[in-house]
Every structure is written in C-alpha cells, then in structure tokens.
Design a protein around this motif. Structure first.
Motif, PDB file in Angstrom:
ATOM      1  N   GLN A  25       0.833  -1.200   0.000  1.00 59.54           N
ATOM      2  CA  GLN A  25       0.000   0.000   0.000  1.00 59.54           C
ATOM      3  C   GLN A  25       0.871   1.255   0.000  1.00 59.54           C
ATOM      4  OE1 GLN A  25      -2.286  -0.520   3.589  1.00 59.54           O
ATOM      5  NE2 GLN A  25      -4.111  -1.054   2.413  1.00 59.54           N
ATOM      6  N   THR A  26       0.349   2.315  -0.576  1.00 58.31           N
ATOM      7  CA  THR A  26       0.981   3.620  -0.509  1.00 58.31           C
ATOM      8  C   THR A  26       0.499   4.288   0.769  1.00 58.31           C
ATOM      9  OG1 THR A  26       0.992   3.748  -2.911  1.00 58.31           O
ATOM     10  CG2 THR A  26       1.302   5.797  -1.722  1.00 58.31           C
ATOM     11  N   LEU A  27       1.455   4.753   1.598  1.00 54.94           N
ATOM     12  CA  LEU A  27       1.113   5.304   2.907  1.00 54.94           C
ATOM     13  C   LEU A  27       1.634   6.725   3.064  1.00 54.94           C
ATOM     14  CD1 LEU A  27       2.156   2.202   5.058  1.00 54.94           C
ATOM     15  CD2 LEU A  27      -0.132   2.764   4.237  1.00 54.94           C
ATOM     16  N   SER A  28       0.908   7.531   3.789  1.00 54.49           N
ATOM     17  CA  SER A  28       1.333   8.898   4.081  1.00 54.49           C
ATOM     18  C   SER A  28       2.279   8.893   5.287  1.00 54.49           C
ATOM     19  CB  SER A  28       0.117   9.763   4.398  1.00 54.49           C
ATOM     20  OG  SER A  28      -0.436   9.377   5.640  1.00 54.49           O
ATOM     21  N   PRO A  29       3.055   9.950   5.455  1.00 50.59           N
ATOM     22  CA  PRO A  29       3.909  10.044   6.646  1.00 50.59           C
ATOM     23  C   PRO A  29       3.104   9.951   7.947  1.00 50.59           C
ATOM     24  CG  PRO A  29       4.619  11.649   5.035  1.00 50.59           C
ATOM     25  CD  PRO A  29       3.332  11.053   4.516  1.00 50.59           C
ATOM     26  N   LYS A  54      15.296   8.879  -1.832  1.00 51.85           N
ATOM     27  CA  LYS A  54      16.540   9.263  -2.507  1.00 51.85           C
ATOM     28  C   LYS A  54      17.474   8.074  -2.716  1.00 51.85           C
ATOM     29  CE  LYS A  54      16.620  14.119  -1.202  1.00 51.85           C
ATOM     30  NZ  LYS A  54      17.312  15.175  -0.428  1.00 51.85           N
ATOM     31  N   LYS A  55      17.396   7.081  -1.832  1.00 51.06           N
ATOM     32  CA  LYS A  55      18.206   5.864  -1.965  1.00 51.06           C
ATOM     33  C   LYS A  55      17.609   4.885  -2.978  1.00 51.06           C
ATOM     34  CE  LYS A  55      19.952   5.698   2.792  1.00 51.06           C
ATOM     35  NZ  LYS A  55      19.954   4.872   4.032  1.00 51.06           N
ATOM     36  N   GLY A  56      16.414   5.180  -3.469  1.00 53.24           N
ATOM     37  CA  GLY A  56      15.756   4.282  -4.413  1.00 53.24           C
ATOM     38  C   GLY A  56      14.980   3.165  -3.751  1.00 53.24           C
ATOM     39  N   LEU A  57      14.779   3.253  -2.439  1.00 55.40           N
ATOM     40  CA  LEU A  57      14.056   2.213  -1.715  1.00 55.40           C
ATOM     41  C   LEU A  57      12.563   2.506  -1.610  1.00 55.40           C
ATOM     42  CD1 LEU A  57      16.604   1.532   1.154  1.00 55.40           C
ATOM     43  CD2 LEU A  57      16.271   0.236  -0.957  1.00 55.40           C
ATOM     44  N   ALA A  58      12.153   3.666  -2.138  1.00 54.57           N
ATOM     45  CA  ALA A  58      10.746   4.055  -2.066  1.00 54.57           C
ATOM     46  C   ALA A  58      10.334   4.777  -3.337  1.00 54.57           C
ATOM     47  CB  ALA A  58      10.521   4.964  -0.863  1.00 54.57           C
ATOM     48  N   GLU A  59       9.066   4.685  -3.607  1.00 51.12           N
ATOM     49  CA  GLU A  59       8.443   5.494  -4.648  1.00 51.12           C
ATOM     50  C   GLU A  59       7.571   6.490  -3.903  1.00 51.12           C
ATOM     51  OE1 GLU A  59       6.111   2.745  -6.856  1.00 51.12           O
ATOM     52  OE2 GLU A  59       7.838   1.686  -7.636  1.00 51.12           O
ATOM     53  N   ARG A  60       7.420   7.684  -4.463  1.00 55.95           N
ATOM     54  CA  ARG A  60       6.514   8.626  -3.827  1.00 55.95           C
ATOM     55  C   ARG A  60       5.580   9.225  -4.867  1.00 55.95           C
ATOM     56  NH1 ARG A  60      10.064  13.788  -1.675  1.00 55.95           N
ATOM     57  NH2 ARG A  60      10.296  14.806  -3.683  1.00 55.95           N
ATOM     58  N   VAL A  61       4.362   9.467  -4.418  1.00 56.99           N
ATOM     59  CA  VAL A  61       3.341  10.045  -5.280  1.00 56.99           C
ATOM     60  C   VAL A  61       2.725  11.244  -4.565  1.00 56.99           C
ATOM     61  CG1 VAL A  61       2.806   7.875  -6.468  1.00 56.99           C
ATOM     62  CG2 VAL A  61       1.579   8.470  -4.398  1.00 56.99           C
ATOM     63  N   GLU A  62       2.285  12.210  -5.354  1.00 53.12           N
ATOM     64  CA  GLU A  62       1.638  13.366  -4.747  1.00 53.12           C
ATOM     65  C   GLU A  62       0.344  12.934  -4.091  1.00 53.12           C
ATOM     66  OE1 GLU A  62       1.277  16.881  -7.117  1.00 53.12           O
ATOM     67  OE2 GLU A  62       3.296  16.631  -7.940  1.00 53.12           O
ATOM     68  N   ALA A  63       0.124  13.453  -2.908  1.00 55.31           N
ATOM     69  CA  ALA A  63      -1.097  13.151  -2.152  1.00 55.31           C
ATOM     70  C   ALA A  63      -1.492  14.418  -1.400  1.00 55.31           C
ATOM     71  CB  ALA A  63      -0.855  12.002  -1.180  1.00 55.31           C
ATOM     72  N   ALA A  68       2.813  10.598  -0.557  1.00 55.19           N
ATOM     73  CA  ALA A  68       2.617   9.284   0.049  1.00 55.19           C
ATOM     74  C   ALA A  68       3.703   8.382  -0.534  1.00 55.19           C
ATOM     75  CB  ALA A  68       1.230   8.744  -0.255  1.00 55.19           C
ATOM     76  N   TYR A  69       4.073   7.356   0.194  1.00 51.91           N
ATOM     77  CA  TYR A  69       5.228   6.533  -0.177  1.00 51.91           C
ATOM     78  C   TYR A  69       4.868   5.057  -0.233  1.00 51.91           C
ATOM     79  CZ  TYR A  69       7.793  10.767   0.997  1.00 51.91           C
ATOM     80  OH  TYR A  69       8.260  12.054   1.038  1.00 51.91           O
ATOM     81  N   ARG A  70       5.602   4.342  -1.104  1.00 52.65           N
ATOM     82  CA  ARG A  70       5.436   2.893  -1.258  1.00 52.65           C
ATOM     83  C   ARG A  70       6.822   2.298  -1.397  1.00 52.65           C
ATOM     84  NH1 ARG A  70       1.705   2.794  -5.099  1.00 52.65           N
ATOM     85  NH2 ARG A  70       3.177   3.451  -6.677  1.00 52.65           N
ATOM     86  N   ALA A  71       7.034   1.146  -0.803  1.00 48.11           N
ATOM     87  CA  ALA A  71       8.338   0.474  -0.888  1.00 48.11           C
ATOM     88  C   ALA A  71       8.612   0.025  -2.316  1.00 48.11           C
ATOM     89  CB  ALA A  71       8.379  -0.725   0.050  1.00 48.11           C
ATOM     90  N   THR A  72       9.853   0.175  -2.748  1.00 45.03           N
ATOM     91  CA  THR A  72      10.265  -0.260  -4.076  1.00 45.03           C
ATOM     92  C   THR A  72      10.537  -1.763  -4.092  1.00 45.03           C
ATOM     93  OG1 THR A  72      11.295   1.894  -4.394  1.00 45.03           O
ATOM     94  CG2 THR A  72      11.943   0.178  -5.915  1.00 45.03           C
ATOM     95  N   TYR A  73      11.014  -2.284  -2.963  1.00 41.63           N
ATOM     96  CA  TYR A  73      11.377  -3.699  -2.860  1.00 41.63           C
ATOM     97  C   TYR A  73      10.624  -4.370  -1.723  1.00 41.63           C
ATOM     98  CZ  TYR A  73      15.469  -2.137  -5.508  1.00 41.63           C
ATOM     99  OH  TYR A  73      16.289  -1.597  -6.457  1.00 41.63           O
ATOM    100  N   SER A  74      10.344  -5.646  -1.889  1.00 44.61           N
ATOM    101  CA  SER A  74       9.817  -6.437  -0.779  1.00 44.61           C
ATOM    102  C   SER A  74      10.968  -6.725   0.182  1.00 44.61           C
ATOM    103  CB  SER A  74       9.226  -7.755  -1.285  1.00 44.61           C
ATOM    104  OG  SER A  74      10.271  -8.601  -1.752  1.00 44.61           O
TER     105      SER A  74
END
Length: 89
Positions: A25-29, A54-63, A68-74
């Motif tokens: 899921q994409t989650l807010s701070p 910035k490390k590439g471990l998350a994607e972020r979308v405008e909310a 809001a953020y989502r993990a890039t990797y399991s």
C-alpha cells in the motif's frame, strides 16, 4: 550515547517494517507515524521517508499537499540485493 539515541538505521528499519506489513500500500507520513513502534516527530518520519526515496528504496506520489510513499522492494528482494552488494565488494 544519550538515552534517546537510537542505533544507526533503527528508524529506517521500523519504517521498512511498516511498509512490508502494509502489503504494498501507498502510505502517508502520518500513517507511518501512527504505525511505527516509536514516538518520533512527524517531521522525523518525513525525513526518513525522503531519504529512503533518494536511496531508491521508495516510490513517492503526490497526495494532497504532500507525498505518500510505497516500498520499491519487498523484504526478501531488499535482503537479496544487500547480500549481492556485499558479495560484490
């Protein structure tokens, strides 16, 4: 070390744990702040999320007015990647 000082990477690990428990899921701070086992300030959680992005471990979308953020990797993908990185060194 002061009593409030956490080990390096501990808060990042808590945030990653929240992601993996959220099943992509994409989650807010604010949601991260509610779900982490510590009582960090909202701005601290936002800083950690930005660093993970910035490390590439998350994607972020405008909310709304923020992101809001989502993990890039399991969890298993990140563990495998870290092992490969160590072996390459």
């Amino acid at each position: 070390m002061s009593p409030r000082k956490r080990p390096d990477g501990a808060l990042e690990a808590d945030v990653l744990g929240v992601w993996w428990a959220a099943d992509g899921q994409t989650l807010s701070p604010a949601v991260f702040n509610d779900r982490t086992p510590t009582t960090e300030a909202y701005t601290t959680i936002t800083t950690v999320l930005t660093r993970l992005w910035k490390k590439g471990l998350a994607e972020r979308v405008e909310a709304g007015r923020g992101y809001a953020y989502r993990a890039t990797y399991s969890e298993s993908e990140l563990t495998s990647q870290r092992i490969r990185d160590m072996l390459d060194q």
